[in-house]
Enzyme design. Sequence first.
Site, PDB file in Angstrom:
ATOM      1  N   ILE A   1       0.845  -1.185   0.000  1.00 48.45           N
ATOM      2  CA  ILE A   1       0.000   0.000   0.000  1.00 48.45           C
ATOM      3  C   ILE A   1       0.879   1.233   0.000  1.00 48.45           C
ATOM      4  O   ILE A   1       1.690   1.442   0.914  1.00 48.45           O
ATOM      5  CB  ILE A   1      -0.927   0.016   1.232  1.00 48.45           C
ATOM      6  CG1 ILE A   1      -1.789  -1.257   1.279  1.00 48.45           C
ATOM      7  CG2 ILE A   1      -1.800   1.262   1.217  1.00 48.45           C
ATOM      8  CD1 ILE A   1      -2.712  -1.448   0.103  1.00 48.45           C
ATOM      9  N   LYS A   2       0.741   2.052  -1.027  1.00 45.65           N
ATOM     10  CA  LYS A   2       1.531   3.285  -1.127  1.00 45.65           C
ATOM     11  C   LYS A   2       0.834   4.410  -0.362  1.00 45.65           C
ATOM     12  O   LYS A   2      -0.315   4.737  -0.648  1.00 45.65           O
ATOM     13  CB  LYS A   2       1.724   3.690  -2.581  1.00 45.65           C
ATOM     14  CG  LYS A   2       2.686   2.801  -3.357  1.00 45.65           C
ATOM     15  CD  LYS A   2       2.877   3.312  -4.784  1.00 45.65           C
ATOM     16  CE  LYS A   2       3.622   4.639  -4.805  1.00 45.65           C
ATOM     17  NZ  LYS A   2       3.823   5.116  -6.203  1.00 45.65           N
TER      18      LYS A   2
END
Length: 226
Positions: free
Chosen positions: A86-87
Amino acid sequence: MEFIIDTVDLKDIKEMVEYLPIVGVTSNPSIVKATSPKDFFNHIKEIRNIIGRERSLHVQLISKDAETMVKEAHRILEEIDRDVYIKVPVSMEGLKAIKALKAEGIKVTATAVYTIMQAYLALEAGADYIAPYVNRIGNLDGDPMKLIRELQERIEKDNYNCKILAASFKNIQQVREAFANGAESITAAPDILKQVFKNPSIEKAVDDFNADWYSMYGEGKGILDI
């Protein structure tokens, strides 16, 4: 070293994975806009099908508050798979979200990093990858290579389990310098990586070798023909 590509274009991903030692794919809302898939999650699932589970897949959140960021992360993991990174942009809310996600054992790529203090905070919050924006830092009169060096020194000194994922490149020289200064990973658009091969000397060398071979064994007689 890790070479990761920054695109959601399926054709580009298939080509790069076939030809180059690519170990992952990153994306952000702007990258997604360039391709504009009608069904976002099915499109990302197709990327996963192309690259397999052995390569990393990084998908960025879009909310600005930590609570919604965490909910978006859960939705991404439910729709795609639990191996997605997850960025999360390194803002105050982003750091809160990173801490919450890491408490759940979720993989996190800290992104939109412009300063060493952002990077240090993301490091201590538990990010698995930290993505400094090389070209954008330079455009703001900063020194991205100094940031990468200092961050890598801190990672090694304190034994953090984190990799620098240098991002935002305008040319292959910046990619080379990022590696030289300590980045373990880079993510770049396919066109940037293809610059490596836009060198007439490479083609000339191959043509010269072929000419010497055929002068000995006859035109059209390759290794498979003798």
